[in-house]
Design an enzyme around this catalytic site. Structure first.
Site, PDB file in Angstrom:
ATOM      1  N   GLU A  33      41.181  40.065  26.234  1.00 21.56           N
ATOM      2  CA  GLU A  33      40.150  39.675  27.181  1.00 21.56           C
ATOM      3  C   GLU A  33      39.766  37.952  27.109  1.00 21.56           C
ATOM      4  O   GLU A  33      39.446  37.632  28.177  1.00 21.56           O
ATOM      5  CB  GLU A  33      38.851  40.448  26.718  1.00 21.56           C
ATOM      6  CG  GLU A  33      39.099  42.121  27.203  1.00 21.56           C
ATOM      7  CD  GLU A  33      39.268  42.259  28.630  1.00 21.56           C
ATOM      8  OE1 GLU A  33      38.787  41.332  29.286  1.00 21.56           O
ATOM      9  OE2 GLU A  33      39.864  43.448  28.889  1.00 21.56           O
ATOM     10  N   TYR A 116      30.255  40.479  30.258  1.00 22.30           N
ATOM     11  CA  TYR A 116      31.717  41.047  30.848  1.00 22.30           C
ATOM     12  C   TYR A 116      32.720  41.317  29.571  1.00 22.30           C
ATOM     13  O   TYR A 116      33.138  42.510  29.448  1.00 22.30           O
ATOM     14  CB  TYR A 116      32.648  40.087  31.708  1.00 22.30           C
ATOM     15  CG  TYR A 116      34.048  40.575  31.806  1.00 22.30           C
ATOM     16  CD1 TYR A 116      34.104  41.722  32.339  1.00 22.30           C
ATOM     17  CD2 TYR A 116      34.885  39.949  31.046  1.00 22.30           C
ATOM     18  CE1 TYR A 116      35.345  42.368  32.616  1.00 22.30           C
ATOM     19  CE2 TYR A 116      36.253  40.591  30.808  1.00 22.30           C
ATOM     20  CZ  TYR A 116      36.361  41.591  31.843  1.00 22.30           C
ATOM     21  OH  TYR A 116      37.688  42.023  31.771  1.00 22.30           O
ATOM     22  N   ASP A 134      33.448  41.814  36.769  1.00 21.04           N
ATOM     23  CA  ASP A 134      34.136  40.560  36.625  1.00 21.04           C
ATOM     24  C   ASP A 134      34.012  40.262  38.116  1.00 21.04           C
ATOM     25  O   ASP A 134      33.650  40.891  39.124  1.00 21.04           O
ATOM     26  CB  ASP A 134      35.297  40.627  35.938  1.00 21.04           C
ATOM     27  CG  ASP A 134      36.308  41.582  36.627  1.00 21.04           C
ATOM     28  OD1 ASP A 134      35.967  42.310  37.604  1.00 21.04           O
ATOM     29  OD2 ASP A 134      37.518  41.417  36.555  1.00 21.04           O
TER      30      ASP A 134
END
Length: 349
Positions: A33, A116, A134
């Site tokens: 991520e 996020y 996102d």
DNA sequence: AAACCGGGGCA
DNA sequence: TGCCCAGGTTT
């Protein structure tokens, strides 16, 4: 069929085979991520593989040096991501005994982990009910539900998050979150989305109203240029030297004065600046600062410094746009406001 | 709320 | 060129 069901169904048939989707290890998901923040999958993928090979566990990462991490990160951009990762890895090694957290409320406290990323890790690793919002999700929701609030405004972020929170209820968080992002990345693309083969086209607001190329709306962050204009005022008893502005810049076909634009502001008359002036107006010329103005345009901030110029040499052949006019004639010529303002104060003195 | 942080793909 | 990318931090 419900929005979430269609999205999920589409995902199960069209998803890419990506390595970070095969694990529930929060460390591995965290690694992916962070790397994928503002980064395309194709660009981040080789970095993900290299990092995972170099540091199979968060403990391995914690034992790295910053130089090693940045060397691995090289070429990916946003280098503070790499530095924050090392800080966080060491923190987890020391304070969490090397056990990577999976709860949103703990993840959000980590350096480099925002809303996020905390939602992504907590949902992918432990199916916590937190929606990822996102760039993909903003786009899909904006188009399908017809929301035109700018996605980069405070109000927009709140509105889209609220909607995302409603939509995820009753879904499998890990599956639904992956699905909506993949749908945005591959189907509901920013440019030339595949509407004609989209399973949601019948109910998509943007599609029905021909607004696919309008949504999502993004506030223009007009990047103001800062410029420094140095104007040279040459006068005799009843005349002034003016210059017609030509194409390719602001104030085309308006009249101002001979101008030297500089990359920085000259608070006093420095040597470099003076030599530039002399190369234009002769070695014997002298200048004296007059007034200084800050002129605001929509897209530019211009710091204007006026100088009185004397003992100058003007090459009129090389500067066809420069000419002498009387003050009365100048009044009749079109001028930028900053020039008009200067003239009105100048004529008083 | 706005600035800043990057490199790369694409129309 | 301008926009956008599995955003976050700082001012």
């Amino acid at each position: 069929m419900a929005f979430q069901t269609e999205i999920t169904k589409w995902y199960l048939h069209n998803k890419r085979d990506l390595p970070w989707r095969k694990t529930t290890d929060p460390y591995v998901i965290w690694l992916s991520e962070i790397i994928l923040q503002q980064t395309r999958v194709e660009q981040g993928l080789p970095y993900f593989n290299r990092f995972l090979e170099a540091y199979p566990t968060v403990s391995d990462f914690a034992n790295a040096t910053e130089e090693q991490v940045l060397k691995l990160w090289q070429g990916l951009g946003y280098y503070s991501r790499g530095r924050n990762m090392l800080f966080t890895a060491r923190q987890i090694q020391e304070k969490y005994k090397g056990i990577f957290p999976v709860k949103y409320d703990e993840l959000i406290l980590l350096k480099g982990v925002g809303d996020y990323t905390a939602a992504a890790i907590s949902s992918f690793a432990a199916d916590e009910v937190k929606p990822v919002v996102d760039g993909n999700v903003f786009r899909v929701l904006s188009r399908y539900f017809g929301i035109d609030t700018p996605i980069n405004s405070t109000e927009g972020k709140k509105k889209f998050l609220a909607l995302a929170n409603e939509l995820i209820i009753g879904e499998v968080p890990s599956l639904y979150n992956q699905a909506i992002m993949e749908f945005g990345a591959m189907q509901c693309k920013p440019k030339s989305p595949l509407c004609s083969i989209c399973p949601l086209q019948a109910d998509c607001f943007a599609r029905r109203n021909n607004l696919v190329n309008v949504l999502p709306v993004k506030e223009k962050k007009l990047k103001k240029r800062t410029r420094y204009f140095n104007y040279f005022v040459c006068t005799n008893s009843d005349q002034i030297l003016v210059k017609r502005r030509t194409a390719g810049d602001i104030w085309q076909e308006l009249y101002d004065f001979p101008l030297l634009e500089t990359p920085d502001q000259y608070h006093n008359i420095q040597e470099e600046f003076l030599s530039q002036v002399k190369s234009s107006f002769g070695n014997d010329c002298t200048i004296a600062p007059l007034e200084q103005k800050k002129h605001l345009l929509t897209h530019q901030t211009i710091y204007v410094q006026f100088f009185a110029l004397d003992n100058y040499i003007i090459n009129f052949n090389q500067n066809a746009e420069i000419k002498w006019v009387t003050f009365d004639e100048f009044d009749e010529l079109p001028q930028p406001k900053v020039i008009t303002n200067f003239m009105s104060s100048y004529s008083v003195n």
